[in-house]
Write an enzyme that holds these catalytic residues in place. Sequence first.
Site, PDB file in Angstrom:
ATOM      1  N   HIS A 131       0.734  -1.376   0.197  1.00  0.00           N
ATOM      2  CA  HIS A 131       0.070   0.060   0.089  1.00  0.00           C
ATOM      3  C   HIS A 131       0.824   1.383  -0.008  1.00  0.00           C
ATOM      4  CE1 HIS A 131      -3.366  -2.339   0.139  1.00  0.00           C
ATOM      5  NE2 HIS A 131      -3.829  -2.385   1.381  1.00  0.00           N
TER       6      HIS A 131
ATOM      7  N   HIS B 287     -10.035   1.748  -0.141  1.00  0.00           N
ATOM      8  CA  HIS B 287     -10.088   0.659   0.934  1.00  0.00           C
ATOM      9  C   HIS B 287     -10.829   0.697   2.068  1.00  0.00           C
ATOM     10  CE1 HIS B 287      -8.119  -2.564   3.466  1.00  0.00           C
ATOM     11  NE2 HIS B 287      -6.988  -2.519   2.506  1.00  0.00           N
TER      12      HIS B 287
ATOM     13  N   GLU C  10     -11.604  -4.115  -3.184  1.00  0.00           N
ATOM     14  CA  GLU C  10     -10.797  -3.314  -3.553  1.00  0.00           C
ATOM     15  C   GLU C  10     -10.290  -3.296  -5.204  1.00  0.00           C
ATOM     16  OE1 GLU C  10      -6.974  -3.727  -1.124  1.00  0.00           O
ATOM     17  OE2 GLU C  10      -8.464  -4.688   0.262  1.00  0.00           O
TER      18      GLU C  10
HETATM   19  C1  GLA Z   1      -5.199  -5.219   2.180  1.00  0.00           C
HETATM   20  C2  GLA Z   1      -4.341  -6.415   2.153  1.00  0.00           C
HETATM   21  C3  GLA Z   1      -4.296  -7.127   3.581  1.00  0.00           C
HETATM   22  C4  GLA Z   1      -4.070  -6.122   4.562  1.00  0.00           C
HETATM   23  C5  GLA Z   1      -5.019  -5.107   4.445  1.00  0.00           C
HETATM   24  C6  GLA Z   1      -4.847  -3.890   5.513  1.00  0.00           C
HETATM   25  O1  GLA Z   1      -6.469  -5.439   1.830  1.00  0.00           O
HETATM   26  O2  GLA Z   1      -4.450  -7.353   1.123  1.00  0.00           O
HETATM   27  O3  GLA Z   1      -3.349  -8.167   3.398  1.00  0.00           O
HETATM   28  O4  GLA Z   1      -2.923  -5.626   4.594  1.00  0.00           O
HETATM   29  O5  GLA Z   1      -4.885  -4.452   3.384  1.00  0.00           O
HETATM   30  O6  GLA Z   1      -4.897  -4.203   6.714  1.00  0.00           O
END
Ligand code: GLA
Length: 378
Positions: free
Chosen positions: A134, A206, A343
């Site tokens: 991210h 997200h 997402e």
């Molecule tokens: C994303 C990732 C997860 C986790 C979340 C945040 O969706 O794929 O593994 O890191 O973000 O907690």
Amino acid sequence: MKRTMRTLLFCGLVAAVSMTQGCGQKAKPGVVKAAFGVMPDGRAVDLFTLTNRSGMEARITNYGCIVTHLTVPDRNGKPGDVVLGYDSLSSYLAVNPYFGCVAGRYANRIAKAQFRLDGRTVRVTRNDGPNHLHGGRAGFDKKLWTAEPSDSSAALKLVYTASDGEEGYPGSLTATVIYTLTDDNEFRIEYEAVTDKPTVVNLTQHSYFNLSADPSTDALDHTLLILADKFTPVDRTLIPTGELKSVEGTPFDFRTPTAVGARIGAEDEQLRRGLGYDHNWVLNGWDGSLQTVAELADPVSGRTMEVLTTEPGLQFYSGNFLDGTITGKGGIVYGRRSGLCLETQHYPDSPNKPKFPSTTLRPGETYKTTTVYRFSAE
Ligand code: GLA
């Protein structure tokens, strides 16, 4: 005070606060700005309330482009907030498992926090075991964006310019996100980005959804449809192996609406690795046009959320890391799987997977994607 006088004053107050056109009338779509707090360096942060004519409201802060509230009517017309989040900016600043934010410059994972671009190795921040996640330690979710509310509709434009070298990425990149609430109860997100050097980009929203509007319980009874014949299986560190695997006969087959919890505990190596669902689905028939790719529905409230996107992938994350240590809005403790993320994005680790659709952006090109969360109640 006389009753008419009181009513008049009340109407005046409502009009001033929520930009409605008067008592008893449907609110005019619009945006209201309020202070939300200050960044550690003293910069002011705002909270924008978008309202439409059909009973929906979205609250968005320019810190991280975070959607803090998304209020949607249920089948009886009763409004309820369907996203997880916090009441205050200080909570977002303290610990945020990416509640409601825009993740970038590259959402999701990049293996070993490095990739090759035009014959050079680019090293980005390692912040998830051996990998990059991210956008790094201070990704787009932790930046203060400049915000420009529309004066005629329920829309908010947010802009952030990342510097060349930020979190290791080459190129100064200007990202624009436009959030719009339409009168058809669509929450639209339009993303754009331009760069001054070749780089990679992958932006996503997200939000953690719980359509019951009661995240004190998990969302495993929600039914989910994902229009994907394949998904990208992952290794132990959640990096795609490169295979596009058929969902047929696996707990990853959501081609007909199925309860999220129906197979989440199945004996399955991929579910074990993700601690549940934390995978990317390869959306059918991707051609860059806006298409319906998924639908989430809560049988109790009747709320339904259709997901439309121009993107090739959908990361379905079932909130596996929520563990009751976070207390969110209204003092509600967020237990495991109390919110689900859908997402829309390019596949994880695309910069290292030449066979995946490319995430490279070059000077002169414009990255442009759209995602819509469309709400209704049945
Ligand atoms: C994303 C990732 C997860 C986790 C979340 C945040 O969706 O794929 O593994 O890191 O973000 O907690």
